[in-house]
Write a protein that holds these residues in place. Sequence first.
Motif, PDB file in Angstrom:
ATOM      1  N   GLY A  61      44.601  27.676  29.409  1.00 54.72           N
ATOM      2  CA  GLY A  61      45.810  28.410  29.045  1.00 54.72           C
ATOM      3  C   GLY A  61      45.704  29.885  29.398  1.00 54.72           C
ATOM      4  N   GLN A  62      44.523  30.455  29.170  1.00 51.00           N
ATOM      5  CA  GLN A  62      44.288  31.851  29.525  1.00 51.00           C
ATOM      6  C   GLN A  62      44.401  32.060  31.034  1.00 51.00           C
ATOM      7  OE1 GLN A  62      43.430  34.571  27.603  1.00 51.00           O
ATOM      8  NE2 GLN A  62      43.092  35.911  29.340  1.00 51.00           N
ATOM      9  N   MET A  63      43.775  31.168  31.804  1.00 44.19           N
ATOM     10  CA  MET A  63      43.820  31.300  33.263  1.00 44.19           C
ATOM     11  C   MET A  63      45.230  31.088  33.810  1.00 44.19           C
ATOM     12  SD  MET A  63      40.288  29.609  34.620  1.00 44.19           S
ATOM     13  CE  MET A  63      40.131  28.259  33.477  1.00 44.19           C
ATOM     14  N   TYR A  64      46.002  30.235  33.160  1.00 48.29           N
ATOM     15  CA  TYR A  64      47.371  29.978  33.607  1.00 48.29           C
ATOM     16  C   TYR A  64      48.287  31.161  33.290  1.00 48.29           C
ATOM     17  CZ  TYR A  64      51.797  27.580  34.348  1.00 48.29           C
ATOM     18  OH  TYR A  64      53.033  27.232  34.810  1.00 48.29           O
ATOM     19  N   ALA A  65      48.039  31.823  32.165  1.00 50.86           N
ATOM     20  CA  ALA A  65      48.912  32.913  31.719  1.00 50.86           C
ATOM     21  C   ALA A  65      48.646  34.227  32.451  1.00 50.86           C
ATOM     22  CB  ALA A  65      48.743  33.127  30.217  1.00 50.86           C
ATOM     23  N   VAL A  66      47.420  34.439  32.920  1.00 50.21           N
ATOM     24  CA  VAL A  66      47.052  35.718  33.537  1.00 50.21           C
ATOM     25  C   VAL A  66      47.060  35.573  35.053  1.00 50.21           C
ATOM     26  CG1 VAL A  66      45.233  37.436  33.713  1.00 50.21           C
ATOM     27  CG2 VAL A  66      45.673  36.342  31.527  1.00 50.21           C
ATOM     28  N   SER A 110      45.802  37.923  37.408  1.00 48.29           N
ATOM     29  CA  SER A 110      44.536  38.350  37.998  1.00 48.29           C
ATOM     30  C   SER A 110      43.726  39.098  36.942  1.00 48.29           C
ATOM     31  CB  SER A 110      44.766  39.247  39.215  1.00 48.29           C
ATOM     32  OG  SER A 110      45.416  40.433  38.826  1.00 48.29           O
ATOM     33  N   TYR A 111      42.441  39.205  37.193  1.00 46.60           N
ATOM     34  CA  TYR A 111      41.526  39.885  36.289  1.00 46.60           C
ATOM     35  C   TYR A 111      40.949  41.092  37.013  1.00 46.60           C
ATOM     36  CZ  TYR A 111      41.724  35.528  33.675  1.00 46.60           C
ATOM     37  OH  TYR A 111      42.159  34.430  32.979  1.00 46.60           O
ATOM     38  N   GLN A 112      40.990  42.255  36.361  1.00 48.93           N
ATOM     39  CA  GLN A 112      40.425  43.457  36.956  1.00 48.93           C
ATOM     40  C   GLN A 112      39.142  43.796  36.203  1.00 48.93           C
ATOM     41  OE1 GLN A 112      42.914  46.923  36.932  1.00 48.93           O
ATOM     42  NE2 GLN A 112      41.937  47.708  38.772  1.00 48.93           N
ATOM     43  N   THR A 168      35.596  45.884  35.217  1.00 52.77           N
ATOM     44  CA  THR A 168      35.217  47.263  34.977  1.00 52.77           C
ATOM     45  C   THR A 168      34.340  47.757  36.128  1.00 52.77           C
ATOM     46  OG1 THR A 168      33.222  46.633  33.787  1.00 52.77           O
ATOM     47  CG2 THR A 168      35.247  46.890  32.474  1.00 52.77           C
ATOM     48  N   PRO A 169      34.195  49.076  36.282  1.00 47.83           N
ATOM     49  CA  PRO A 169      33.319  49.579  37.352  1.00 47.83           C
ATOM     50  C   PRO A 169      31.869  49.097  37.221  1.00 47.83           C
ATOM     51  CG  PRO A 169      34.739  51.326  36.579  1.00 47.83           C
ATOM     52  CD  PRO A 169      34.954  50.158  35.663  1.00 47.83           C
ATOM     53  N   SER A 170      31.362  48.968  35.995  1.00 49.31           N
ATOM     54  CA  SER A 170      29.977  48.492  35.840  1.00 49.31           C
ATOM     55  C   SER A 170      29.855  47.019  36.225  1.00 49.31           C
ATOM     56  CB  SER A 170      29.499  48.718  34.408  1.00 49.31           C
ATOM     57  OG  SER A 170      30.303  48.004  33.498  1.00 49.31           O
ATOM     58  N   ALA A 171      30.861  46.206  35.916  1.00 49.66           N
ATOM     59  CA  ALA A 171      30.831  44.795  36.324  1.00 49.66           C
ATOM     60  C   ALA A 171      30.966  44.673  37.841  1.00 49.66           C
ATOM     61  CB  ALA A 171      31.942  44.022  35.626  1.00 49.66           C
ATOM     62  N   THR A 172      31.777  45.521  38.442  1.00 51.47           N
ATOM     63  CA  THR A 172      31.913  45.520  39.901  1.00 51.47           C
ATOM     64  C   THR A 172      30.597  45.900  40.566  1.00 51.47           C
ATOM     65  OG1 THR A 172      34.239  46.117  39.690  1.00 51.47           O
ATOM     66  CG2 THR A 172      33.218  46.502  41.820  1.00 51.47           C
ATOM     67  N   LYS A 173      29.915  46.891  40.008  1.00 48.63           N
ATOM     68  CA  LYS A 173      28.625  47.302  40.552  1.00 48.63           C
ATOM     69  C   LYS A 173      27.594  46.183  40.413  1.00 48.63           C
ATOM     70  CE  LYS A 173      25.629  51.306  40.557  1.00 48.63           C
ATOM     71  NZ  LYS A 173      25.396  52.637  40.000  1.00 48.63           N
ATOM     72  N   PHE A 174      27.603  45.507  39.269  1.00 53.08           N
ATOM     73  CA  PHE A 174      26.691  44.385  39.049  1.00 53.08           C
ATOM     74  C   PHE A 174      26.932  43.280  40.077  1.00 53.08           C
ATOM     75  CE2 PHE A 174      25.866  40.229  37.190  1.00 53.08           C
ATOM     76  CZ  PHE A 174      24.510  40.347  36.872  1.00 53.08           C
ATOM     77  N   LEU A 175      28.191  42.940  40.309  1.00 54.52           N
ATOM     78  CA  LEU A 175      28.518  41.906  41.294  1.00 54.52           C
ATOM     79  C   LEU A 175      28.109  42.319  42.707  1.00 54.52           C
ATOM     80  CD1 LEU A 175      32.015  40.555  40.197  1.00 54.52           C
ATOM     81  CD2 LEU A 175      29.825  39.410  40.070  1.00 54.52           C
ATOM     82  N   ALA A 176      28.312  43.588  43.044  1.00 52.44           N
ATOM     83  CA  ALA A 176      27.959  44.045  44.386  1.00 52.44           C
ATOM     84  C   ALA A 176      26.452  43.963  44.623  1.00 52.44           C
ATOM     85  CB  ALA A 176      28.442  45.472  44.591  1.00 52.44           C
ATOM     86  N   HIS A 177      25.672  44.196  43.577  1.00 55.48           N
ATOM     87  CA  HIS A 177      24.221  44.189  43.741  1.00 55.48           C
ATOM     88  C   HIS A 177      23.602  42.797  43.612  1.00 55.48           C
ATOM     89  CE1 HIS A 177      23.647  48.449  44.164  1.00 55.48           C
ATOM     90  NE2 HIS A 177      24.406  48.679  43.111  1.00 55.48           N
ATOM     91  N   GLU A 227      36.894  45.764  40.972  1.00 52.21           N
ATOM     92  CA  GLU A 227      37.162  44.515  41.692  1.00 52.21           C
ATOM     93  C   GLU A 227      38.274  43.760  40.970  1.00 52.21           C
ATOM     94  OE1 GLU A 227      36.720  41.630  44.560  1.00 52.21           O
ATOM     95  OE2 GLU A 227      35.607  43.488  44.475  1.00 52.21           O
ATOM     96  N   THR A 228      39.188  43.179  41.723  1.00 51.03           N
ATOM     97  CA  THR A 228      40.254  42.352  41.165  1.00 51.03           C
ATOM     98  C   THR A 228      40.025  40.913  41.599  1.00 51.03           C
ATOM     99  OG1 THR A 228      41.793  44.199  41.247  1.00 51.03           O
ATOM    100  CG2 THR A 228      42.740  41.999  41.038  1.00 51.03           C
ATOM    101  N   ILE A 229      39.997  40.023  40.614  1.00 49.63           N
ATOM    102  CA  ILE A 229      39.777  38.603  40.883  1.00 49.63           C
ATOM    103  C   ILE A 229      41.075  37.859  40.617  1.00 49.63           C
ATOM    104  CG2 ILE A 229      38.513  36.545  40.191  1.00 49.63           C
ATOM    105  CD1 ILE A 229      36.207  38.377  39.400  1.00 49.63           C
ATOM    106  N   THR A 230      41.545  37.123  41.604  1.00 48.20           N
ATOM    107  CA  THR A 230      42.739  36.288  41.473  1.00 48.20           C
ATOM    108  C   THR A 230      42.307  34.833  41.619  1.00 48.20           C
ATOM    109  OG1 THR A 230      44.061  38.037  42.447  1.00 48.20           O
ATOM    110  CG2 THR A 230      45.053  35.856  42.345  1.00 48.20           C
ATOM    111  N   LEU A 231      42.540  34.041  40.589  1.00 42.00           N
ATOM    112  CA  LEU A 231      42.149  32.638  40.596  1.00 42.00           C
ATOM    113  C   LEU A 231      43.271  31.768  41.139  1.00 42.00           C
ATOM    114  CD1 LEU A 231      40.534  32.408  37.045  1.00 42.00           C
ATOM    115  CD2 LEU A 231      39.366  32.644  39.221  1.00 42.00           C
TER     116      LEU A 231
END
Length: 99
Positions: A22-27, A29-31, A33-42, A68-72
Motif C-alpha cells: 500500500g505504501q509503495m502504491y501510494a507514493v 518516488s522516494y527521495q 537523504t544526502p547521507s543515504a545517497t553517499k552510502f549507496l554511491a560508496h 538520489e530519487t528512487i522510482t519503483l
Amino acid sequence: MKQKAWAIHFIYAGIILLLAGGQMYAVESYQLTPSATKFLAHNVGPGPETTRGALNHLVVNSGAQVRETITLPNWIAWASLSAGAILAVHGGLLVAHKK
C-alpha cells in the motif's frame, strides 16, 4: 500448538506485505537523504574504477547536497499486495482449520 504459531507468522508477514504494498502504491518516488545517497554511491553499484562509478564518487564527494530519487515500477506494489493477501488468508485458514 506449533501449527498455530506458524499460522500467526503467516498472518503477520501478510499484514506487513500488505502495508508495504500500500505504501509503495501510494507514493510515486522516494527521495533519499544526502547521507543515504553517499552510502549507496560508496557501497552499491559500479566501483570507482569504472567511468560511471568514478563520476558518482566525484559528485557525491564534492560536498554538494546530492539526493538520489528512487522510482519503483508499479508491479512491485501489486506483487507485494498480492503476496500479502495470500499469506494473510493462508494464515487465517490455518488458524480456522486448527480450531
